[in-house]
Write a protein that holds these residues in place. Structure first.
Motif, mmCIF file in Angstrom:
data_model
loop_
_atom_site.group_PDB
_atom_site.id
_atom_site.type_symbol
_atom_site.label_atom_id
_atom_site.label_comp_id
_atom_site.label_asym_id
_atom_site.label_seq_id
_atom_site.Cartn_x
_atom_site.Cartn_y
_atom_site.Cartn_z
ATOM 1 N N GLY A 97 0.810 -1.217 0.000
ATOM 2 C CA GLY A 97 0.000 0.000 0.000
ATOM 3 C C GLY A 97 0.839 1.261 0.000
ATOM 4 N N TRP A 101 0.433 3.936 -2.998
ATOM 5 C CA TRP A 101 -0.212 5.216 -2.732
ATOM 6 C C TRP A 101 0.762 6.330 -2.358
ATOM 7 N N GLU A 105 -1.608 9.168 -3.768
ATOM 8 C CA GLU A 105 -2.613 9.763 -2.893
ATOM 9 C C GLU A 105 -2.387 11.258 -2.645
ATOM 10 N N SER A 131 -2.852 12.285 4.066
ATOM 11 C CA SER A 131 -2.069 11.084 3.774
ATOM 12 C C SER A 131 -1.458 10.532 5.060
ATOM 13 N N TRP A 311 -12.464 7.946 0.687
ATOM 14 C CA TRP A 311 -11.084 7.823 1.169
ATOM 15 C C TRP A 311 -11.025 7.303 2.602
ATOM 16 N N TYR A 315 -10.412 3.477 3.788
ATOM 17 C CA TYR A 315 -9.182 3.097 4.465
ATOM 18 C C TYR A 315 -9.464 2.400 5.797
ATOM 19 N N MET A 385 -3.690 5.223 -11.358
ATOM 20 C CA MET A 385 -2.864 5.619 -10.215
ATOM 21 C C MET A 385 -1.602 4.778 -10.062
#
Length: 504
Positions: A97, A101, A105, A131, A311, A315, A385
């Protein structure tokens, strides 16, 4: 069925899900989307309150008398050194992850911030702060609760390594019956979909990286490339899983830390170093200052944005779905530590490393975007992404070399995450056997990979992975809440040892 009751039931249900995805993918997509929409629209507050409550409880344990309790016999020493222990935490917790990201992100939030005007200095600060928030104390608090329960009841109370045993203070011997079986089956499914989500992200990023380094890969369907990646890495982690915890996973975990730190240091040194260290310092302070407000923020007055649902709620659900896997694995390698030492280590060290990671990669991505050096956002819009990291690395003098390191890192994280997951699934589905058979691990490895492939191919790719994680997390959130009451009840029966003074 005895020892393999949970294994047989779970494999049967998993096989039905995989068959459903192969035979009627559109129906599977429709059903899961309805459930996902209900959870996000009606139960977002539940995820926020739960995650924040888990963090509050973890912090309470640090300062309480219960922190002196040791996870094992009171004189027992830790099995692993701090360095090896941290390598295990980092690898199991969120390795893939972070790589996926780390750039994507913050840059995405810069153009679509939760509150600030897009593409402004305020948006840049907000992007970095959120973040930190999404990858900071909250996820590690979630892992802490599950890991602590398993480690405490296994090593201190002599229970089996299955999570259902942690409920004995509340329901007694009924943990051996159907209630315990239901708990363990939920644990298994949360693990499958949580890990499948990460493996899907990893497969997509490896595919994107290969396409970036070898343009000819782009001539093939991205789904076909991702399937090949999953197939190859499945073979590799299956081989690794046969070597056991102290060989395959242990060595790969150390390799992960070395590769990750090397890549981060190279980007820090070759990039705008002073700026990035300033980003870390300022964002850390802003994160701590705004933590209470962010912890309870919903889009209740501006529901059409769906920012928090897309988001933060995703998460928290993802981390909760990962908690059985990561918690079981952390517990397995934490014998001999005190509760205080355990909670501080699991909360603080990985969260600080993650903050530095996002400062370096996300800070560089926003810097390049604002200075006109590279249009990372445009790359993500065109190619997804998963390409963000490679688009950033190509701006450096050693761009190709750095991209190769990144690919090796993603592959290594992929292998260790899946390898660790097969061990955990084996433990949870064989009545707590800390060394499950290779056959059991082999079966779970196939199921994890098949689940990731089904979700990627049949339900709009990465979005389907997010949906699966959110759904799987809901029942396990309830289990975690009850778990806290069970631990506290057991803690109160302990004869709490005095805190040992440090030797001079």
């Amino acid at each position: 069925m005895g020892k393999y009751k949970v294994f047989i039931i779970s494999v049967a249900i998993a096989a039905i899900f995989i068959a459903w995805g192969l035979i009627a993918p559109k129906n599977l997509a429709a059903v899961t989307k309805v459930i996902d929409s209900f959870i996000l629209n009606e139960l977002g507050w539940f995820y926020l309150l739960s995650a924040t409550g888990f963090l509050a409880f973890a912090i309470f344990l640090i300062f309480s008398k219960y922190g002196n309790i040791r996870l094992g016999k009171q004189e027992e020493k830790p099995e692993y050194s701090y360095l090896t222990w941290f390598a295990f935490l980092f690898t199991a917790g969120m390795g893939i992850g972070l790589v996926f990201w780390g750039v994507a992100e913050p840059v995405y939030h810069y153009f679509d911030p939760p509150i600030a005007v897009p593409e402004t200095a305020q948006a840049a600060g907000e992007a970095m702060r959120y973040s930190f928030f999404h990858w900071g104390l909250h996820p590690w608090a979630i892992y802490t609760i599950v890991a602590l329960a398993i480690a405490y009841f296994t090593f201190r109370k002599g229970e089996s390594g299955v999570l259902s045993s942690s409920f004995r203070p509340l329901i007694g011997d009924r943990v051996e019956g159907w209630i315990g079986t239901v708990i363990n089956v939920i644990v298994v499914f949360a693990t499958i979909f949580g890990v499948a989500t990460s493996l899907g992200f990893g497969a997509a990023q490896i595919s994107g990286g290969l396409n970036h380094l070898v343009p000819a890969v782009g001539d093939y369907s991205p789904y076909m490339v991702q399937l090949i990646v999953i197939f190859v890495v499945t073979i590799l982690f299956m081989v690794s899983s046969q070597t056991g915890l102290n060989r395959g996973i242990r060595h790969l975990s150390r390799i992960n830390i070395v590769l990750a730190t090397l890549l981060m240091l190279l980007v820090l040194i070759l990039g705008p170093t002073s700026y990035l260290l300033g980003v870390f310092t300022q964002t850390l302070g802003s994160y701590i200052q705004n933590l209470p407000g962010m912890s309870f923020r919903l889009d209740v007055y501006n529901p059409e944005t769906n920012w928090v649902e897309g988001w933060t709620i995703f998460y928290w659900a993802w981390w909760i779905s990962w908690a059985p896997f990561v918690g079981s694995f952390i517990a397995r390698v934490s014998k001999g530590r005190t509760i205080r030492e355990f909670v501080i280590g699991v909360l603080a060290v990985p969260a600080l490393y993650g903050a530095l990671w996002f400062s370096v990669f996300g800070g560089t991505g926003i810097y390049f975007q604002r200075e006109g050096i590279a249009d990372i956002n445009g790359m993500m819009a065109d190619h997804g992404m998963e390409i963000a990291l490679f688009g950033l690395l190509e701006q450096f003098p050693l761009g190709t070399f750095l991209s190769v390191i990144a690919l090796l890192l993603i592959a290594s994280f992929f292998i260790t995450s899946a390898d660790s997951a097969t061990v955990v699934l084996g433990i949870q589905s064989t009545d707590g056997d800390l060394n499950p058979s290779n056959v059991v691990k082999f079966v779970w490895g196939l199921i994890i990979s098949a689940s990731a492939a089904i979700l990627l191919l049949n339900q709009e790719g990465l979005g389907a992975l997010q949906t699966a994680a959110i759904i799987a997390a809901l029942p396990f959130t309830v289990i975690m809440i009850v778990l806290i009451f069970s631990m506290v009840k057991s803690f109160r029966r302990e004869i709490i040892p005095a805190r040992q003074p440090k030797k001079r």
